[in-house]
Every structure is written in C-alpha cells, then in structure tokens.
Write an enzyme that holds these catalytic residues in place. Structure first.
Site, PDB file in Angstrom:
ATOM      1  CB  SER A 248      -0.900   0.020   1.247  1.00  0.00           C
ATOM      2  OG  SER A 248      -1.760  -1.098   1.242  1.00  0.00           O
TER       3      SER A 248
ATOM      4  CG  HIS B 170      -5.400  -2.106   4.121  1.00  0.00           C
ATOM      5  ND1 HIS B 170      -5.862  -3.118   3.308  1.00  0.00           N
ATOM      6  CD2 HIS B 170      -4.862  -1.172   3.293  1.00  0.00           C
ATOM      7  CE1 HIS B 170      -5.610  -2.820   2.037  1.00  0.00           C
ATOM      8  NE2 HIS B 170      -5.006  -1.648   1.995  1.00  0.00           N
TER       9      HIS B 170
END
Ligand SMILES: CC(C)(COP(=O)(O)OP(=O)(O)O)[C@@H](O)C(=O)NCCC(N)=O
Length: 397
Positions: free
Chosen positions: A215, A327
């Site tokens: 990410s 997340h």
C-alpha cells in the site's frame, strides 16, 4: 392478561415513535429507488452531499441527510446483491477503459500497462450492481507471487510474462483498490471485495497461504514537513534572541538525532543553515533522492518517522492515514515498512518512497477489526512497533 396488554401497548408506542423519528425524505428515497436509474441518482445525490459537507461548515441536518442515504445505500449495495466479475484482456473494451480511467492508486499510462494488470500473474476483480450495469463499483488489482512484495515497480513495470506457473504462486498481493462511486463512501465495498477475492483465489490456488497489501502511504511526506515546521517554530520561539544559524533545538532529536542532522548538513554542503531547514527543502523538492549518501543517511530516520506516522498518529483515536484506517478496519495487521518501495515521482512525493504491507491473517481479521473499531488497538508487527518507538513518539497505544 394485564401485563400482556401493557406489553402490547408499549410495543405499539415504540413503533409509533420509530415511525415518527424517520425523516420524511426517507420515504422519498424509497420512491426514487424504485424508479429506473433511481438508485444511481441517489448515489450521485450522496456524492453531492459529501461534497457539500466537506465545503460548508458542519451542518447537523446535512450530516443526518447523508447518513440516512448511506444507511439505505448500504442495504441496496450489500454483499449479497453485488456481482463479482474477473476482468481479463478478453473483457469488453468499455469495461477495460473504465478500469483504466478509475485507477486511483497507480495510474496506467497506456494500453500495455492495462494489459499487464490483467495478464499472467495478475488478477483484476470488480463488483458490479444490477442498478448500475456495466459500471465497476469497486476495482481490486492483485499480483500473484511466491513472497510478500516489497516494491511496486516490480509489479506495475515488469515485462508481461508468457504464462503462469501455478506451483510458483502462494501469495496474493493487493496493490491497488479503488471505490469508483464517491456516493458509496462508508458502504465498505472495498472490504467486501477483498474478502470475496480471497475466497476466489483460495479456490483457484489451493496452495495460496499469504494475503497482503502493498500500500501507498499518502500524506506521510506532508505530515513530516509539518512536524519539521513545528520544531522550527518552537526553535525560533525559544531562541528568538539568538542570531545566525539555529542549531538543532532540544526537540529536534524527536525527528532526527543530532548526528543525523549533522550528516544532512555536511552532505548538502549547507553547514551555515539549520539542518532541519535544509532537510525540509530536500524533502519538498525530492532532491534528497539525488545523492546516494543522502538516501543512506535518511533511511533510518524516515523509516522510524513513517512507522510513528502510521502507528502512533491518530485522529479521533483511529489511524490518521486513510489507507491504514481502511486496512485496519478490515482486520489487517500493520506488518512491514519497505524502504525505496516506490521510487516513482508519485511515491517519493507522497511518502518518501516508503510503502507498507497490511497483512491479512485470515483467522484473525474479525478479532483484529473488532479490537481496532472498539478499542482503537492497532495490531502491528515487532518491526513496526520497534521503529515507531525508536522515533520517540508517544507510548505505544
Ligand atoms: C480505499 C477505498 C477503496 C475504501 O473504500 P471502501 O471499502 O468502500 O471504504 P469506505 O469508503 O466505505 O469507508 C476508497 O477509500 C478509495 O477508493 N480510496 C481511493 C483510492 C485508494 N486506494 O486510496
């Protein structure tokens, strides 16, 4: 008999109260939702409402209007009503074009970029919905590997391989996810899609055991420049009568150690200027990437400070970084920081080239998500905890 009567009367009164508390526009939304194109209209109306909320001062009525819409949309866009579709090079042109246009994390430069994203060792999945045909609601790009990736260029810039070797695949790397309808913010389509794709990949690759993101860390560089400004501001205010160069203030080491600051000044050849001022300029212009020696000296402090930014910087108790919050809400673990993971201009500008793996340990995601949502507990690896604590941030949560 009397007790039953009063119980019945109480339930009736509760129903009447609940009905009275439902705003009138709720019924209007139901009517609009039944019309052809009505749900899409409501999704766009919510997007406009969110734009208004971010531009005008906080309006309780508008916030209530938006949450009523979100509530209804979350029913209409629940997991059971979404259709999973795998996108390949054989998918229709209009869908492929939308996949390319909607990409918000690693923009595609041309058709060969797009072909790579849906080719061997890659999977692209979307959710569609019957009320918005041929429209990808949310898009997830996954790389199929044999280890947890630590660099995005090897994923988005590698040459297209001929064919997959299933025996060489045991890991799924989620490297880009985009929710395409702003009006569906808060409906958590991305969370649903990741969980659904995990099941899909487990069925296709029974040997797959590792699931992780790779990410970006949007906002880290800007946060760091803000922290430097705070130190410079406090240095100026505490040594306003001093003339000449501001040496590292007593608070400067919370960002970099004196030795690190000294090296920055030496390498930059700016010993006559405050090292933090020099560092701030190097970060803002990305010039620090130009000299190997500067990259080397900044690796430790930038990794420490990035861990502090992700693990310790909070907003209303939750991670200040939006991707981390996403997340962690899903139940992932803040697992590994990766140096020089994104050396493209976008990666350097937004996060000094650092990227992060949020790892999904499937048996733990529900508990991790619950602890994050209810206790604001961030599940993190020892690498991240050690780095964050070395940054001299607050005590670990
Ligand atoms: C990260 C995304 C996919 C989360 O969407 P979703 O799961 O629907 O969460 P939410 O928006 O319902 O809170 C979304 O916020 C998004 O598209 N962000 C921009 C692109 C990115 N991945 O940062």
């Amino acid at each position: 008999m009397c007790a039953e009567k009063s119980e019945g009367a109480l339930l009736k009164a509760e129903e009447r109260l609940q009905a009275a508390l439902v705003p009138r526009y709720h019924d209007l939304f139901v009517q609009i939702g039944r019309l052809e194109g009505g749900v899409k209209h409501l999704v766009d109306m919510r997007a406009d409402t969110l734009d208004l909320l971010s531009s005008v001062k906080d309006s309780a009525e508008l916030r209530s209007f938006s949450s009523c819409l979100r509530e209804m949309l979350s029913h209409w866009f629940s997991a059971g009503l979404l259709h999973l579709q795998r996108i390949t090079w054989e998918s229709s042109c209009d869908i492929l074009q939308k996949i390319s246009e909607y990409e918000a994390v690693h923009p595609m430069r041309n058709w060969s970029d797009l072909k790579r994203r849906v080719g061997p060792y890659r999977r692209c999945f979307i959710f569609t919905h019957s009320t918005m045909p041929r429209e990808p609601m949310v898009v997830l790009h996954t790389a199929l590997t044999n280890q947890i990736s630590d660099n995005i260029q090897t994923i988005v810039s590698t040459p297209i391989l001929d064919e997959e070797d299933v025996d060489n695949i045991n890991t799924a790397i989620f490297y880009s996810i985009t929710s395409t309808q702003k009006g569906l913010q808060g409906v958590e389509l991305g969370n649903y899609l990741i969980k659904r794709v995990v099941r899909e990949l487990q069925a296709e690759f029974p040997k797959m055991t590792q699931f992780s993101s790779l990410s970006p860390i949007p906002g880290f560089r800007d946060w760091l420049v803000g922290e430097i400004n705070k130190v410079l501001g406090s240095t100026e205010s505490s040594s306003s009568e001093d003339s000449g160069v501001d040496g590292p203030s007593s608070t400067a080491p919370t960002l970099l150690t004196s030795a690190e600051l000294q090296k920055v000044a030496e390498i930059a050849g700016k010993e006559d200027v405050s090292p933090l001022v020099t560092l701030k300029k190097l970060l803002q212009t990305n010039q620090w990437m130009g000299a190997e020696s500067m990259v080397e000296v900044l690796k430790d402090p930038l990794m420490r400070l990035c861990a502090r930014y992700l693990y310790l910087e909070k907003r209303r108790g939750y991670a200040v970084n939006p991707v981390a919050n996403f997340h962690l809400r899903n139940g992932a673990v803040l697992w590994r920081l990766n140096w020089q993971a994104d050396t493209g201009p976008r990666g350097i500008s937004q996060s000094c080239g650092v990227m992060v793996n949020y790892r999904y340990f499937l048996g733990d995601t529900m508990r991790n998500s619950q602890r994050y949502m209810e206790e604001q507990h961030i599940e993190a690896s020892q690498q991240v905890i050690d780095l964050a604590q070395a940054a001299g941030g607050a005590d670990s949560p």
